[in-house]
Scaffold this motif. Structure first.
Motif, PDB file in Angstrom:
ATOM      1  N   LYS A  51      -0.826   6.663  -7.931  1.00  0.00           N
ATOM      2  CA  LYS A  51      -1.566   6.692  -6.672  1.00  0.00           C
ATOM      3  C   LYS A  51      -2.345   5.395  -6.496  1.00  0.00           C
ATOM      4  O   LYS A  51      -2.833   4.806  -7.452  1.00  0.00           O
ATOM      5  N   ALA A  52      -2.471   5.000  -5.248  1.00  0.00           N
ATOM      6  CA  ALA A  52      -3.259   3.814  -4.929  1.00  0.00           C
ATOM      7  C   ALA A  52      -3.824   3.985  -3.535  1.00  0.00           C
ATOM      8  O   ALA A  52      -3.180   4.522  -2.635  1.00  0.00           O
ATOM      9  N   GLU A  53      -5.061   3.550  -3.376  1.00  0.00           N
ATOM     10  CA  GLU A  53      -5.685   3.675  -2.057  1.00  0.00           C
ATOM     11  C   GLU A  53      -4.933   2.827  -1.046  1.00  0.00           C
ATOM     12  O   GLU A  53      -4.578   1.685  -1.304  1.00  0.00           O
ATOM     13  N   GLY A  54      -4.693   3.432   0.101  1.00  0.00           N
ATOM     14  CA  GLY A  54      -3.971   2.709   1.155  1.00  0.00           C
ATOM     15  C   GLY A  54      -2.503   2.519   0.851  1.00  0.00           C
ATOM     16  O   GLY A  54      -1.861   1.651   1.452  1.00  0.00           O
ATOM     17  N   ALA A  55      -1.965   3.291  -0.099  1.00  0.00           N
ATOM     18  CA  ALA A  55      -0.549   3.161  -0.424  1.00  0.00           C
ATOM     19  C   ALA A  55       0.299   3.464   0.800  1.00  0.00           C
ATOM     20  O   ALA A  55       0.070   4.449   1.501  1.00  0.00           O
ATOM     21  N   HIS A  56       1.265   2.624   1.058  1.00  0.00           N
ATOM     22  CA  HIS A  56       2.123   2.815   2.224  1.00  0.00           C
ATOM     23  C   HIS A  56       3.169   3.873   1.927  1.00  0.00           C
ATOM     24  O   HIS A  56       3.423   4.240   0.789  1.00  0.00           O
ATOM     25  N   LEU A  57       3.804   4.319   2.985  1.00  0.00           N
ATOM     26  CA  LEU A  57       4.710   5.454   2.893  1.00  0.00           C
ATOM     27  C   LEU A  57       6.165   5.002   3.041  1.00  0.00           C
ATOM     28  O   LEU A  57       6.503   4.210   3.909  1.00  0.00           O
ATOM     29  N   ILE A  58       7.020   5.529   2.162  1.00  0.00           N
ATOM     30  CA  ILE A  58       8.458   5.366   2.295  1.00  0.00           C
ATOM     31  C   ILE A  58       9.068   6.740   2.519  1.00  0.00           C
ATOM     32  O   ILE A  58       8.960   7.627   1.661  1.00  0.00           O
ATOM     33  N   GLU A  59       9.681   6.912   3.682  1.00  0.00           N
ATOM     34  CA  GLU A  59      10.411   8.145   3.969  1.00  0.00           C
ATOM     35  C   GLU A  59      11.891   7.811   4.078  1.00  0.00           C
ATOM     36  O   GLU A  59      12.267   6.862   4.781  1.00  0.00           O
TER      37      GLU A  59
END
Length: 375
Positions: free
Chosen positions: A343-351
């Motif tokens: 986990k990381a703050e502001g982690a971007h999303l891959i869908e």
């Protein structure tokens, strides 16, 4: 004779509107240097040359049924940028030269080259000051070639002819074809809108600007580099093959496959029946969707992101480290959620979602994405 004159009047009215224009005399001496033919047509000989006195920062309007090439005037030979040259070549010695109208309107700062009946075997070469707006239309098989020009607006329209743009700088570039290919060589600077239909193909070396919009129907769409704030690329059934893309990019195709060698920014890619093969070099928000095809997603080993994946089968390379995994399987469909490299703050999303195909996510380095040939 009256019918021919009427046609010429209509062409002039379309090109120049209602304003008055002056015909310029043919000057002896310097002539346009011929450029390479756009197609496989016989070279022919120069049947007529025009030399015009013009003003810099004017505009060029062309309406011809044959090949057209435009290149920049030599700034060292003509530092005042006040000349334009037109050369008509044809293997047909019986060309009706009176049907070709070449003139410059000083009030409108507009140069016009118009003909309705010159043969499709003819070629017209133009040399203008480098900073000229361009409005070029050809019909039938007429091709267009533009090299090293600068302008606010560049508009090219063909029927079945090809368009070749080479090292062009403009605020707005618009190319439309009803079946011809569009080839962009060197770097094209500006906001670009390219559309070709039927089997027309688009091939691009490098685009650099703010907004890009490129579409085909049956033909392939290929680019090496796109640097833009926003890009939209689409095709009905043609494959879309992109090299390095930067910025927010949307890709859509119904039946074609989508390949992205490297994406740096937001990416949304959707296809109904085709496969997706994408490498994410630096992360934005990524959304990959196919109904019938499979997805191959490649990421750097150290990339941090939240993953939402689904497919008939989902395979994740053991080289990748996932945390907080939630995996579910039911009715021939698998869904996985988790965090890549923690986990990381502001982690971007891959869908990435495929309804009936396989989803494979694996690691790939930036060097591998370059697809360099071994020595």
């Amino acid at each position: 004779m009256r019918l021919v004159l009427c046609r010429r009047a209509v062409l002039l009215k379309e090109a120049l509107g209602e304003s008055s224009c002056c015909f310029l005399r043919l000057l002896p001496g310097r002539a346009a240097t011929p450029t390479r033919s756009l197609g496989s047509k016989p070279k022919g000989s120069a049947l007529k040359r025009w030399t015009l006195l013009v003003e810099p920062f004017s505009n060029l309007k062309v309406r011809l049924p044959c090949d057209v090439s435009v290149r920049a005037l030599d700034p060292h030979g003509y530092p005042a940028a006040d000349r334009a040259f037109v050369e008509l070549l044809s293997p047909n010695q019986g060309e009706n030269l009176d049907d070709v109208l070449v003139q410059y309107d000083r009030a409108l700062k507009q140069m016009v080259v118009v003909s309705e009946n010159v043969s499709s075997e003819a070629r017209v070469h133009l040399v203008t000051p480098g900073k000229f707006d361009l409005d070029i239309s050809t019909f039938r098989e007429g091709c267009v070639k533009i090299k090293k020009m600068e302008c606010d607006n560049c508009s090219v329209e063909t029927e079945r002819g090809h368009s070749i743009l080479n090292s062009l700088k403009a605020h707005k570039v618009k190319v439309q074809s009803r079946g011809g290919n569009v080839i962009c060589l060197g770097t094209i600077h500006g906001n670009v809108d390219i559309q070709t239909s039927n089997k027309g193909v688009v091939e691009i070396e490098k685009l650099q600007g703010t907004n890009m919009n490129i579409s085909t129907t049956n033909g392939a769409l290929k680019t090496k580099y796109i640097y833009a704030k926003s890009s939209h690329l689409s095709s009905s059934i043609g494959n879309i093959e992109l090299g390095n893309i930067h910025g927010s990019v949307t890709i859509q195709t119904e039946a074609g496959a989508i390949t992205v060698d490297s994406s740096d920014g937001n990416l949304k890619a959707t296809t109904q029946q085709g496969d997706l093969d994408v490498y994410i070099s630096q992360l934005g928000i990524v959304n990959l969707i196919t109904q019938e095809g499979s997805i191959t997603l490649k990421v750097p080993k150290a990339l941090r992101a939240k993953l939402q994946l689904s497919g008939a089968v989902v395979e994740i390379s053991p080289e990748l480290y996932l945390q907080d995994i939630d995996s579910r399987t039911g009715e021939g469909h698998q869904t996985i959620q988790g965090f890549l490299n923690g986990k990381a703050e502001g982690a971007h999303l891959i869908e990435a979602h495929t309804v009936h195909g396989m989803l494979n996510i694996k690691s790939q380095s930036w060097i591998e994405s370059l697809k360099l040939n071994p020595l």
